[in-house]
Design a protein around this motif. Structure first.
Motif, PDB file in Angstrom:
ATOM      1  N   SER A   7       6.202   5.499   1.210  1.00  0.00           N
ATOM      2  CA  SER A   7       6.437   4.075   1.400  1.00  0.00           C
ATOM      3  C   SER A   7       5.502   3.302   0.492  1.00  0.00           C
ATOM      4  O   SER A   7       4.506   3.826   0.004  1.00  0.00           O
ATOM      5  CB  SER A   7       6.208   3.684   2.867  1.00  0.00           C
ATOM      6  N   GLY A   8       5.830   2.063   0.250  1.00  0.00           N
ATOM      7  CA  GLY A   8       4.994   1.225  -0.602  1.00  0.00           C
ATOM      8  C   GLY A   8       5.432   1.179  -2.054  1.00  0.00           C
ATOM      9  O   GLY A   8       5.080   0.259  -2.788  1.00  0.00           O
ATOM     10  N   ARG A   9       6.131   2.194  -2.506  1.00  0.00           N
ATOM     11  CA  ARG A   9       6.736   2.224  -3.832  1.00  0.00           C
ATOM     12  C   ARG A   9       7.734   3.366  -3.854  1.00  0.00           C
ATOM     13  O   ARG A   9       7.670   4.268  -3.025  1.00  0.00           O
ATOM     14  CB  ARG A   9       5.711   2.388  -4.951  1.00  0.00           C
ATOM     15  N   THR A  10       8.608   3.310  -4.810  1.00  0.00           N
ATOM     16  CA  THR A  10       9.565   4.381  -4.951  1.00  0.00           C
ATOM     17  C   THR A  10       9.040   5.434  -5.925  1.00  0.00           C
ATOM     18  O   THR A  10       8.383   5.094  -6.906  1.00  0.00           O
ATOM     19  CB  THR A  10      10.932   3.854  -5.423  1.00  0.00           C
ATOM     20  N   PHE A  11       9.351   6.690  -5.653  1.00  0.00           N
ATOM     21  CA  PHE A  11       8.954   7.787  -6.536  1.00  0.00           C
ATOM     22  C   PHE A  11      10.171   8.482  -7.135  1.00  0.00           C
ATOM     23  O   PHE A  11      10.104   9.648  -7.520  1.00  0.00           O
ATOM     24  CB  PHE A  11       8.096   8.786  -5.765  1.00  0.00           C
ATOM     25  N   GLN A  65       0.850  -1.191   0.000  1.00  0.00           N
ATOM     26  CA  GLN A  65       0.000   0.000   0.000  1.00  0.00           C
ATOM     27  C   GLN A  65       0.887   1.244   0.000  1.00  0.00           C
ATOM     28  O   GLN A  65       1.772   1.385   0.821  1.00  0.00           O
ATOM     29  CB  GLN A  65      -0.894   0.004   1.234  1.00  0.00           C
ATOM     30  N   VAL A  66       0.614   2.133  -0.934  1.00  0.00           N
ATOM     31  CA  VAL A  66       1.396   3.354  -1.036  1.00  0.00           C
ATOM     32  C   VAL A  66       0.919   4.361   0.013  1.00  0.00           C
ATOM     33  O   VAL A  66      -0.274   4.593   0.165  1.00  0.00           O
ATOM     34  CB  VAL A  66       1.274   3.975  -2.430  1.00  0.00           C
ATOM     35  N   GLN A  67       1.880   4.935   0.713  1.00  0.00           N
ATOM     36  CA  GLN A  67       1.555   5.958   1.707  1.00  0.00           C
ATOM     37  C   GLN A  67       2.507   7.129   1.585  1.00  0.00           C
ATOM     38  O   GLN A  67       3.711   6.953   1.355  1.00  0.00           O
ATOM     39  CB  GLN A  67       1.657   5.390   3.119  1.00  0.00           C
TER      40      GLN A  67
END
Length: 125
Positions: free
Chosen positions: A25-29, A1-3
């Motif tokens: 968190s949950g994926r990189t940007f 889950q992206v936060q």
């Protein structure tokens, strides 16, 4: 889950400084544009500042230009908003935003896909 989680807001006096942080968190940007928006009571959410994926390009609303600085640390998946010379009209909830679709600078709310919960900034006169 992206936060996206903002921190650093608070109550300050006019002329003071604050530094907002936005941890993802949950994926990189690291390959995505990110931005800060704000919303004051009774007003629409407005653009404050944006930064490209590399940090090489930035854009600011006229109302904060010269006072605010947006930056990012891709290694930490975190971005920042340094706010100096704060004014009472800067009082608002500040939101962190990340785009899943754009790497270059974008400045409309519709171009951002992920949003934080917001952090309150209150500037007293």
């Amino acid at each position: 889950q992206v936060q996206l989680v903002e921190s650093g807001g608070g109550l300050v006096q006019a002329g003071d400084s604050l530094r907002l942080s936005c941890a993802a968190s949950g994926r990189t940007f690291s390959r995505n544009a990110m931005a800060w928006f704000r919303q004051a009571p009774g007003k629409e959410r407005e653009f404050v500042a944006a930064i490209s994926w590399s940090g090489g390009s930035t854009s600011y609303a006229d109302s904060v230009k010269g006072r605010f600085t947006i930056s990012r640390d891709n290694a930490k998946n975190t971005k920042y908003l340094q706010m100096n010379s704060l004014k009472p009209e800067d009082t608002a909830i500040y939101y962190c935003a990340a785009s899943a679709r754009y790497a270059h600078l974008v400045m409309r709310t519709t171009e951002y896909d992920y949003w934080g919960q917001g952090t309150q900034v209150t500037v007293s006169s």
